[in-house]
Scaffold this motif. Structure first.
Motif, PDB file in Angstrom:
ATOM      1  N   HIS A 305      65.314  42.455  58.007  1.00 35.10           N
ATOM      2  CA  HIS A 305      65.194  41.714  56.482  1.00 35.10           C
ATOM      3  C   HIS A 305      64.234  42.668  55.601  1.00 35.10           C
ATOM      4  O   HIS A 305      63.067  42.901  56.365  1.00 35.10           O
ATOM      5  N   VAL A 306      64.805  43.507  54.715  1.00 40.09           N
ATOM      6  CA  VAL A 306      63.983  44.421  53.971  1.00 40.09           C
ATOM      7  C   VAL A 306      63.471  43.733  52.647  1.00 40.09           C
ATOM      8  O   VAL A 306      64.200  43.470  51.870  1.00 40.09           O
ATOM      9  N   LEU A 307      62.273  43.927  52.503  1.00 36.74           N
ATOM     10  CA  LEU A 307      61.342  43.731  51.074  1.00 36.74           C
ATOM     11  C   LEU A 307      62.060  44.872  50.305  1.00 36.74           C
ATOM     12  O   LEU A 307      62.190  45.824  50.589  1.00 36.74           O
ATOM     13  N   GLN A 308      62.275  44.483  48.902  1.00 43.49           N
ATOM     14  CA  GLN A 308      63.058  45.279  47.868  1.00 43.49           C
ATOM     15  C   GLN A 308      61.988  45.479  46.651  1.00 43.49           C
ATOM     16  O   GLN A 308      61.905  46.408  46.131  1.00 43.49           O
ATOM     17  N   SER A 309      61.572  44.330  46.128  1.00 41.65           N
ATOM     18  CA  SER A 309      60.644  44.366  44.900  1.00 41.65           C
ATOM     19  C   SER A 309      59.593  43.459  45.005  1.00 41.65           C
ATOM     20  O   SER A 309      59.437  42.532  45.742  1.00 41.65           O
ATOM     21  N   VAL A 310      58.279  43.661  44.263  1.00 44.51           N
ATOM     22  CA  VAL A 310      57.207  42.776  44.234  1.00 44.51           C
ATOM     23  C   VAL A 310      56.653  42.280  43.287  1.00 44.51           C
ATOM     24  O   VAL A 310      56.744  42.812  41.954  1.00 44.51           O
ATOM     25  N   ASP A 311      56.183  41.170  43.139  1.00 46.74           N
ATOM     26  CA  ASP A 311      55.394  40.557  42.117  1.00 46.74           C
ATOM     27  C   ASP A 311      53.877  40.807  42.285  1.00 46.74           C
ATOM     28  O   ASP A 311      53.212  40.117  42.904  1.00 46.74           O
ATOM     29  N   ASN A 312      53.461  41.821  41.757  1.00 47.17           N
ATOM     30  CA  ASN A 312      51.973  42.378  41.969  1.00 47.17           C
ATOM     31  C   ASN A 312      50.889  41.464  41.405  1.00 47.17           C
ATOM     32  O   ASN A 312      50.172  41.523  41.875  1.00 47.17           O
ATOM     33  N   GLN A 313      51.149  40.895  40.096  1.00 49.76           N
ATOM     34  CA  GLN A 313      50.321  39.931  39.781  1.00 49.76           C
ATOM     35  C   GLN A 313      50.107  38.585  40.509  1.00 49.76           C
ATOM     36  O   GLN A 313      48.899  38.393  40.870  1.00 49.76           O
ATOM     37  N   LEU A 314      51.372  38.321  41.191  1.00 49.11           N
ATOM     38  CA  LEU A 314      50.844  37.229  42.129  1.00 49.11           C
ATOM     39  C   LEU A 314      50.204  37.836  43.318  1.00 49.11           C
ATOM     40  O   LEU A 314      49.520  36.894  43.844  1.00 49.11           O
ATOM     41  N   LEU A 315      50.751  38.914  43.885  1.00 51.48           N
ATOM     42  CA  LEU A 315      49.906  39.532  45.029  1.00 51.48           C
ATOM     43  C   LEU A 315      48.419  39.517  44.755  1.00 51.48           C
ATOM     44  O   LEU A 315      47.762  39.094  45.673  1.00 51.48           O
ATOM     45  N   LEU A 316      48.006  39.981  43.721  1.00 53.37           N
ATOM     46  CA  LEU A 316      46.677  40.149  43.449  1.00 53.37           C
ATOM     47  C   LEU A 316      45.832  38.778  43.184  1.00 53.37           C
ATOM     48  O   LEU A 316      44.790  38.560  43.691  1.00 53.37           O
ATOM     49  N   SER A 317      46.645  37.817  42.578  1.00 55.84           N
ATOM     50  CA  SER A 317      46.178  36.389  42.328  1.00 55.84           C
ATOM     51  C   SER A 317      46.102  35.897  43.834  1.00 55.84           C
ATOM     52  O   SER A 317      44.967  35.165  44.196  1.00 55.84           O
ATOM     53  N   MET A 318      46.808  35.940  44.689  1.00 55.98           N
ATOM     54  CA  MET A 318      46.760  35.636  45.926  1.00 55.98           C
ATOM     55  C   MET A 318      45.415  35.988  46.767  1.00 55.98           C
ATOM     56  O   MET A 318      44.835  35.344  47.439  1.00 55.98           O
ATOM     57  N   LEU A 319      45.201  37.212  46.593  1.00 53.28           N
ATOM     58  CA  LEU A 319      44.188  37.759  47.519  1.00 53.28           C
ATOM     59  C   LEU A 319      42.931  37.485  46.801  1.00 53.28           C
ATOM     60  O   LEU A 319      41.962  36.826  47.508  1.00 53.28           O
ATOM     61  N   GLU A 320      42.804  37.237  45.342  1.00 59.82           N
ATOM     62  CA  GLU A 320      41.617  36.852  44.924  1.00 59.82           C
ATOM     63  C   GLU A 320      41.222  35.414  45.105  1.00 59.82           C
ATOM     64  O   GLU A 320      40.049  34.822  45.390  1.00 59.82           O
ATOM     65  N   GLN A 321      42.492  34.514  45.125  1.00 55.34           N
ATOM     66  CA  GLN A 321      41.916  33.068  45.415  1.00 55.34           C
ATOM     67  C   GLN A 321      41.697  32.978  46.960  1.00 55.34           C
ATOM     68  O   GLN A 321      40.868  32.080  47.196  1.00 55.34           O
ATOM     69  N   ALA A 322      42.353  33.638  47.803  1.00 60.71           N
ATOM     70  CA  ALA A 322      42.124  33.398  49.175  1.00 60.71           C
ATOM     71  C   ALA A 322      40.667  33.943  49.501  1.00 60.71           C
ATOM     72  O   ALA A 322      39.993  33.249  50.262  1.00 60.71           O
ATOM     73  N   LEU A 323      40.032  34.996  49.042  1.00 60.70           N
ATOM     74  CA  LEU A 323      38.834  35.690  49.037  1.00 60.70           C
ATOM     75  C   LEU A 323      37.695  34.384  48.544  1.00 60.70           C
ATOM     76  O   LEU A 323      36.812  34.362  49.245  1.00 60.70           O
ATOM     77  N   ALA A 324      38.286  33.843  47.239  1.00 58.61           N
ATOM     78  CA  ALA A 324      37.084  33.003  46.712  1.00 58.61           C
ATOM     79  C   ALA A 324      37.148  31.831  47.438  1.00 58.61           C
ATOM     80  O   ALA A 324      35.927  31.069  47.599  1.00 58.61           O
ATOM     81  N   ALA A 325      38.033  31.093  47.980  1.00 61.68           N
ATOM     82  CA  ALA A 325      38.083  29.943  49.112  1.00 61.68           C
ATOM     83  C   ALA A 325      37.748  30.279  50.341  1.00 61.68           C
ATOM     84  O   ALA A 325      37.524  29.002  51.004  1.00 61.68           O
ATOM     85  N   SER A 326      37.576  31.439  50.816  1.00 62.48           N
ATOM     86  CA  SER A 326      37.290  31.559  52.098  1.00 62.48           C
ATOM     87  C   SER A 326      35.984  30.991  52.676  1.00 62.48           C
ATOM     88  O   SER A 326      35.032  30.994  51.568  1.00 62.48           O
ATOM     89  N   GLU A 327      35.691  30.643  53.658  1.00 59.78           N
ATOM     90  CA  GLU A 327      34.446  30.348  54.120  1.00 59.78           C
ATOM     91  C   GLU A 327      33.612  31.476  54.822  1.00 59.78           C
ATOM     92  O   GLU A 327      32.409  31.180  54.956  1.00 59.78           O
ATOM     93  N   PHE A 328      34.251  32.648  54.687  1.00 58.61           N
ATOM     94  CA  PHE A 328      33.641  33.819  55.273  1.00 58.61           C
ATOM     95  C   PHE A 328      33.211  34.786  54.091  1.00 58.61           C
ATOM     96  O   PHE A 328      34.249  34.948  53.153  1.00 58.61           O
TER      97      PHE A 328
END
Length: 328
Positions: A305-328
């Motif tokens: 199963h090969v990834l082909q295209s990416v939603d970069n804004q969603l990717l960045l949003s996921m990173l920011e939200q995860a880091l903001a909500a992290s307990e670490f």
């Protein structure tokens, strides 16, 4: 909750070394939907001792108890020295090591007795269908584990791989597959359920200094780790790759496991060139049936199963939200 092993070659804080492995680790550690149960280290982006120090130092900084195991220091067959020269010395040849001035270096760490091969094999085979293996460095550790534990391919829930490049003008091969073509060939043809995240899609990702500024506002250890180690790498990428920021290859693998809306994907038969010459280590893909089949065995390539295209804004949003909500 996904139970993960991350097999990687991190270089965060090391002059000239890519930092995307560390971002993938940070996203996994920060995400409540992931249980990161094991980190294993392979030689690739950095020598195995360096990568081990980076990962173990991060775990120690956060006060976590995730086991970290050191794996293979060289490929199954590919000579290591030309790769080490290219990967470890280029920053000095370009006289850009000063970009890392003042960046905290990982503290020395002592590796445990058990090696990464047994740690991977035992965790997967003792928990059939439960463990997802994220492989974001050369596939040497994974191939060795499959050799030592023949039931691994059918026991692993999925292997999510960052590696390969199919149609980028400036690349005949990528580092992960190029550094150990035999290992990539073995894993791709193992029969395991595999998702492949090639450079064709990861070079559609981008993190800029402006993106990192938002992460820098998060006053937590993981966000600080990302901020301090990404600053010099973004500058290095701007100077050497003519980008407005840097690619975040490995983070996309973990993001895909969390939310498949972040990318599109399709099934292909995939393999790697093993013969000597300029295309050794080059990956290729095709869909069945082929229109021209002369000289091509019916079984050529493994179904992936090969990834082909990416939603970069969603990717960045996921990173920011995860880091903001992290307990670490």
């Amino acid at each position: 909750m996904k139970r993960l092993i991350i097999d990687c070659d991190p270089g965060n804080g090391i002059a000239g070394a890519n930092v995307d492995d560390g971002l993938a680790l940070a996203l996994a550690m920060a995400s409540p939907d992931i249980s990161l149960e094991l980190i294993t280290i392979v030689a690739g982006n950095t020598p195995v001792e360096v990568g081990y120090g980076v990962a173990q130092d991060l775990v120690a900084r956060l006060g976590l108890t995730i086991p970290v195991h050191k794996g293979e220091s060289q490929a199954l067959r590919e000579p290591a020295e030309p790769w080490r020269q290219a990967l470890d010395q280029r920053v000095h040849q370009l006289k850009l090591a000063h970009l890392w001035h003042g960046v905290r270096q990982p503290l020395p760490q002592v590796a445990p007795q058990q090696d990464a091969i047994d740690a991977i094999g035992q965790l997967i085979c003792d928990n059939p269908g439960e463990i997802t293996l994220v492989a974001i460095g050369p596939l040497t550790n994974v191939a060795r584990a499959m050799q030592r534990y023949p039931q691994l391919a059918e026991s692993v829930a999925e292997i999510a791989i960052m590696g390969g490049v199919f149609a980028l003008d400036d690349y005949l091969k990528d580092t992960n597959f190029g550094l150990d073509p035999e290992a990539a060939h073995q894993v791709l043809n193992s029969g395991a359920a595999i998702t492949l995240v090639p450079m064709d899609v990861t070079t559609q990702t981008l993190m800029t200094h402006q993106d990192l500024d938002r992460i820098a506002k998060i006053d937590k250890p993981l966000a600080r780790f990302v901020t301090e180690t990404f600053r010099p790498w973004i500058d290095y990428s701007i100077k050497t790759r003519n980008l407005p920021g840097c690619w975040i290859h490995d983070a996309l693998v973990v993001a895909w496991l969390l939310n498949q809306r972040v990318a599109t994907a399709s099934d292909y038969l995939v393999d790697v060139e093993l013969h000597a010459g300029p295309t050794r280590g080059k990956s290729w893909r095709y869909r069945h049936p082929l229109r021209v089949t002369v000289g091509i065995e019916q079984s050529a390539g493994g179904l992936v199963h090969v990834l082909q295209s990416v939603d970069n804004q969603l990717l960045l949003s996921m990173l920011e939200q995860a880091l903001a909500a992290s307990e670490f």
